[in-house]
Design a protein around this motif. Structure first.
Motif: not given
Ligand SMILES: Cc1cc2nc3c(=O)[nH]c(=O)nc-3n(C[C@H](O)[C@H](O)[C@H](O)COP(=O)(O)OP(=O)(O)OC[C@H]3O[C@@H](n4cnc5c(N)ncnc54)[C@H](O)[C@@H]3O)c2cc1C
Length: 381
Positions: A33-35, A39-44, A48-50, A333-340
């Protein structure tokens, strides 16, 4: 409309979407469920660095988790392409962490020793070698660390690829569905209340980034998360200015396909504002120009901001809430959510399946900052 699922995941960012994908792969009956939009939040907003090695983190448990997650990307990119048709844009050309001061030279040489002791590659390169690798680097650079394995992806595409792949595997995805409360009875999850009505489920995963920590507070669970705003901008050039990510203190430049260059990112603590400030972009532009002077001739593309979910000790919360059977949290996940995101999806799916997580996650327990989770029962209407 079906209103009964095994597992409801709250939050359609990269973390919730990865968990949905890994659970759907196990054959679980899942709803995500997405309000707003996926991917409208931090993820966009992410570059994208790993950056398993280029980002500094003192926790060994975090370093281990980050490296394990980075290892998963090549196979994941192929799998997600097969399920969803989306190319997540994995680039594995490495990162150049450049030093501009003598202090940084010393610190980065220590960092190399640390990485070598941990069994990872990290090479010191001289100023000349750096400029041979990346001819557009400025002559202010004193050298740097070349980290071969720290690549990057297209962050919004990764998020959408997880969600679409989860849907292909049978997960139900609902956008514009806000979860307003989590329902419990006798210390166990029994459902959630949304803007569209009630959904019955036995398990709930909270992956809401910086949003709605009151969902947990309603249950008496205090897991502090605060936003750290980050601004980025992008430019384009006819021929790419860089081959590899250039990472310096206070600024990074990530070369994307099609001559795009993403430059990030500011750090503004405890700001819920997602507007882009002139001051923020000016400071990034100055730093970027100091590293790669030719950026001055690039064509402006766009600027944006997002909110990183930060925790007091800088580590994510990953686990089941003590005192409430079936309530799981994967946030912060702060600065690393894409990586993690890949490893988070895997370990949360392990936990939910009742298996020991494949990577130690004790350091990320929910009760590490809590004496005891005092969960109160939510009245069920
Ligand atoms: C400028 C910037 C650059 C970054 N660069 C990188 C990078 O290079 N590499 C990296 O690894 N990480 C990077 N990050 C960090 C990364 O973006 C985050 O750690 C990650 O996106 C967090 O994902 P998330 O799913 O937890 O949160 P989000 O992406 O914010 O997703 C949470 C979702 O939950 C939804 N939600 C909240 N409450 C509810 C509710 N009650 N009901 C339903 N839905 C709800 C929100 O609408 C949101 O879509 C960067 C972040 C920023 C801001």
């Amino acid at each position: 409309m079906n209103t009964s699922y095994e597992i409801a995941i709250i939050g359609g960012g990269v973390i919730g979407s990865s968990i949905a994908y890994h659970l759907a792969k196990q054959g679980q009956k899942v709803i995500l469920l997405e309000k707003g939009s996926l991917a409208q939040g931090a993820s966009s907003a992410a570059a994208g660095m790993l950056g398993a090695q280029s980002e500094e983190q003192e926790s060994e448990a975090f370093f281990h988790l980050a490296r394990k997650s980075r290892e998963l990307f090549p196979l994941l990119a192929t799998e997600l392409k097969e399920y969803s048709g989306i190319d997540i844009g994995l680039v594995s050309k490495g990162t150049l962490k450049v030093a501009l001061t003598v202090e940084q030279v010393k610190a980065y040489q220590k960092l190399i020793s640390f990485h070598l002791r941990a069994g990872e590659q990290a090479d010191w390169i001289s100023e000349n070698e750096a400029r041979t690798m990346e001819p557009h680097l400025s002559d202010q650079i004193l050298g740097g660390v070349y980290i071969e394995k720290d690549g990057h992806v297209q962050a919004p595409k990764l998020s959408l690829a997880f969600a679409k792949s989860a849907a292909v595997l049978g997960a139900v995805i609902r956008e514009f569905a806000e979860v307003r409360s989590v329902l419990t009875q006798n210390g166990s999850i029994i459902g959630i209340e949304t803007n569209e009505g009630r959904i019955d489920c036995e398990r709930v995963v909270v992956a809401t980034g910086t949003g709605r920590s009151d969902l947990l507070a309603q249950l008496g669970l205090s897991l502090p998360i605060f936003p750290v705003k980050g601004e980025c901008f992008s430019v384009t050039t006819h021929a790419p200015l860089l081959q590899r990510t250039v990472f310096a203190e206070g600024c990074y430049l990530v070369p994307k396909a099609g001559g795009r260059l993403v430059v990030g990112a500011t750090m503004v603590e405890r700001s819920f504002e997602r507007s882009v400030s002139v001051a923020g972009i000016t400071s990034l532009l100055m730093e970027a120009r100091r590293l790669v002077p030719a950026i001055a001739n690039a064509t402006w593309e766009s600027a944006w901001a997002g909110l990183r979910p930060q925790t007091p000790d800088g580590l994510p919360y990953l686990g089941e809430a003590a005192g409430c059977k079936g309530l799981y949290v994967a946030c912060g996940h702060f600065r690393n959510g894409i990586l993690l995101s890949p490893i988070t999806g895997e370990v949360m799916a392990d936990l939910i399946a009742g298996k020991p997580p494949r990577v130690p996650i004790d350091a990320f327990r929910l009760d590490r900052t809590l004496a005891a989770a005092n969960l109160q029962e939510k009245a069920v209407k």
